[in-house]
Write a protein that holds these residues in place. Structure first.
Motif, PDB file in Angstrom:
ATOM      1  N   MET A 246      76.392  67.907  45.783  1.00  0.00           N
ATOM      2  CA  MET A 246      76.187  67.212  44.533  1.00  0.00           C
ATOM      3  C   MET A 246      74.703  66.962  44.280  1.00  0.00           C
ATOM      4  N   LYS A 247      73.981  66.558  45.326  1.00  0.00           N
ATOM      5  CA  LYS A 247      72.566  66.253  45.166  1.00  0.00           C
ATOM      6  C   LYS A 247      71.790  67.479  44.686  1.00  0.00           C
ATOM      7  N   LYS A 248      72.157  68.635  45.195  1.00  0.00           N
ATOM      8  CA  LYS A 248      71.492  69.876  44.779  1.00  0.00           C
ATOM      9  C   LYS A 248      71.656  70.098  43.273  1.00  0.00           C
ATOM     10  N   GLN A 249      72.844  69.831  42.752  1.00  0.00           N
ATOM     11  CA  GLN A 249      73.102  70.002  41.324  1.00  0.00           C
ATOM     12  C   GLN A 249      72.325  68.973  40.497  1.00  0.00           C
ATOM     13  N   LEU A 250      72.258  67.736  40.973  1.00  0.00           N
ATOM     14  CA  LEU A 250      71.505  66.703  40.262  1.00  0.00           C
ATOM     15  C   LEU A 250      70.019  67.057  40.209  1.00  0.00           C
ATOM     16  N   LEU A 251      69.487  67.518  41.330  1.00  0.00           N
ATOM     17  CA  LEU A 251      68.074  67.901  41.362  1.00  0.00           C
ATOM     18  C   LEU A 251      67.804  69.115  40.463  1.00  0.00           C
ATOM     19  N   ALA A 252      68.760  70.027  40.379  1.00  0.00           N
ATOM     20  CA  ALA A 252      68.607  71.183  39.487  1.00  0.00           C
ATOM     21  C   ALA A 252      68.601  70.728  38.027  1.00  0.00           C
ATOM     22  N   LYS A 253      69.477  69.794  37.668  1.00  0.00           N
ATOM     23  CA  LYS A 253      69.502  69.244  36.311  1.00  0.00           C
ATOM     24  C   LYS A 253      68.179  68.541  35.995  1.00  0.00           C
ATOM     25  N   LEU A 254      67.675  67.805  36.965  1.00  0.00           N
ATOM     26  CA  LEU A 254      66.414  67.098  36.780  1.00  0.00           C
ATOM     27  C   LEU A 254      65.258  68.076  36.592  1.00  0.00           C
ATOM     28  N   GLU A 255      65.216  69.109  37.390  1.00  0.00           N
ATOM     29  CA  GLU A 255      64.156  70.119  37.273  1.00  0.00           C
ATOM     30  C   GLU A 255      64.206  70.790  35.903  1.00  0.00           C
ATOM     31  N   ASN A 256      65.401  71.067  35.430  1.00  0.00           N
ATOM     32  CA  ASN A 256      65.573  71.659  34.110  1.00  0.00           C
ATOM     33  C   ASN A 256      65.017  70.735  33.024  1.00  0.00           C
ATOM     34  N   SER A 257      65.349  69.463  33.122  1.00  0.00           N
ATOM     35  CA  SER A 257      64.873  68.490  32.138  1.00  0.00           C
ATOM     36  C   SER A 257      63.354  68.381  32.179  1.00  0.00           C
ATOM     37  N   LYS A 258      62.804  68.319  33.375  1.00  0.00           N
ATOM     38  CA  LYS A 258      61.350  68.228  33.537  1.00  0.00           C
ATOM     39  C   LYS A 258      60.657  69.452  32.956  1.00  0.00           C
ATOM     40  N   THR A 259      61.150  70.624  33.276  1.00  0.00           N
ATOM     41  CA  THR A 259      60.537  71.856  32.783  1.00  0.00           C
ATOM     42  C   THR A 259      60.523  71.884  31.262  1.00  0.00           C
ATOM     43  N   TYR A 260      61.634  71.469  30.662  1.00  0.00           N
ATOM     44  CA  TYR A 260      61.720  71.511  29.207  1.00  0.00           C
ATOM     45  C   TYR A 260      60.836  70.452  28.547  1.00  0.00           C
ATOM     46  N   ILE A 261      60.827  69.222  29.060  1.00  0.00           N
ATOM     47  CA  ILE A 261      60.000  68.194  28.431  1.00  0.00           C
ATOM     48  C   ILE A 261      58.522  68.533  28.576  1.00  0.00           C
ATOM     49  N   LEU A 262      58.139  69.117  29.706  1.00  0.00           N
ATOM     50  CA  LEU A 262      56.734  69.502  29.865  1.00  0.00           C
ATOM     51  C   LEU A 262      56.372  70.651  28.926  1.00  0.00           C
ATOM     52  N   ALA A 263      57.309  71.545  28.674  1.00  0.00           N
ATOM     53  CA  ALA A 263      57.058  72.619  27.703  1.00  0.00           C
ATOM     54  C   ALA A 263      56.887  72.028  26.302  1.00  0.00           C
ATOM     55  N   VAL A 264      57.699  71.050  25.964  1.00  0.00           N
ATOM     56  CA  VAL A 264      57.570  70.379  24.663  1.00  0.00           C
ATOM     57  C   VAL A 264      56.229  69.648  24.596  1.00  0.00           C
ATOM     58  N   ALA A 265      55.894  68.896  25.633  1.00  0.00           N
ATOM     59  CA  ALA A 265      54.633  68.142  25.661  1.00  0.00           C
ATOM     60  C   ALA A 265      53.428  69.077  25.560  1.00  0.00           C
ATOM     61  N   ASN A 266      53.500  70.199  26.247  1.00  0.00           N
ATOM     62  CA  ASN A 266      52.402  71.168  26.190  1.00  0.00           C
ATOM     63  C   ASN A 266      52.360  71.917  24.863  1.00  0.00           C
ATOM     64  N   GLY A 267      53.490  71.953  24.165  1.00  0.00           N
ATOM     65  CA  GLY A 267      53.554  72.674  22.899  1.00  0.00           C
ATOM     66  C   GLY A 267      52.763  72.028  21.781  1.00  0.00           C
ATOM     67  N   MET A 268      52.560  70.726  21.863  1.00  0.00           N
ATOM     68  CA  MET A 268      51.791  70.023  20.834  1.00  0.00           C
ATOM     69  C   MET A 268      50.302  70.107  21.183  1.00  0.00           C
ATOM     70  N   PRO A 269      49.496  70.642  20.285  1.00  0.00           N
ATOM     71  CA  PRO A 269      48.056  70.689  20.551  1.00  0.00           C
ATOM     72  C   PRO A 269      47.486  69.273  20.730  1.00  0.00           C
TER      73      PRO A 269
END
Length: 135
Positions: free
Chosen positions: A1-24
């Motif tokens: 279960m922990k592996k799946q939670l960490l994978a979900k978290l990594e996905n969320s982090k990757t996406y929010i950082l892409a959004v944050a980096n997308g704004m000049p």
């Protein structure tokens, strides 16, 4: 279960950082209307929300709602987000399998998702195509 939670978290982090980096950086103080946070304030709130929800919902602490001063610019905002995600990852890595902690984890992700959706709208308002959604 922990592996799946960490994978979900990594996905969320990757996406929010892409959004944050997308704004000049020049548009980090953009706000679609005067009644809402600027993009920078919104990103800062996401980071603080991670810390607060982690403490409240997962670690069962009772911290006061005392957001620190908003980050100064794009680089410090992104570093703030990265630190928040690292703290949450550390907590999840140590977290038990009790139902309340798991529900708390998903409550934290729900808060991130809610505000990330707003942030993608800010990008669109500036004529920027948001990063492709990662599932």
């Amino acid at each position: 279960m922990k592996k799946q939670l960490l994978a979900k978290l990594e996905n969320s982090k990757t996406y929010i950082l892409a959004v944050a980096n997308g704004m000049p950086a020049a548009h980090y103080d953009f706000r679609p209307t005067k009644e809402v946070w600027s993009f920078r304030e919104l990103m800062h709130h996401i980071g603080y929300g991670i810390h607060w929800f982690k403490a409240t919902l997962i670690e069962k602490e009772e911290p006061a709602w005392e957001p620190p001063a908003v980050t100064a610019d794009k680089n410090t905002t992104i570093a703030w987000l990265e630190a928040a995600f690292a703290a949450l990852e550390n907590t999840v890595d140590k977290m038990g399998k009790d139902e309340a902690s798991i529900v708390g984890f998903f409550g934290t992700l729900d808060h991130i998702t809610h505000h990330r959706g707003q942030a993608t709208t800010y990008l669109r308002c500036k004529g920027i195509t948001p990063p492709e959604y990662i599932f």
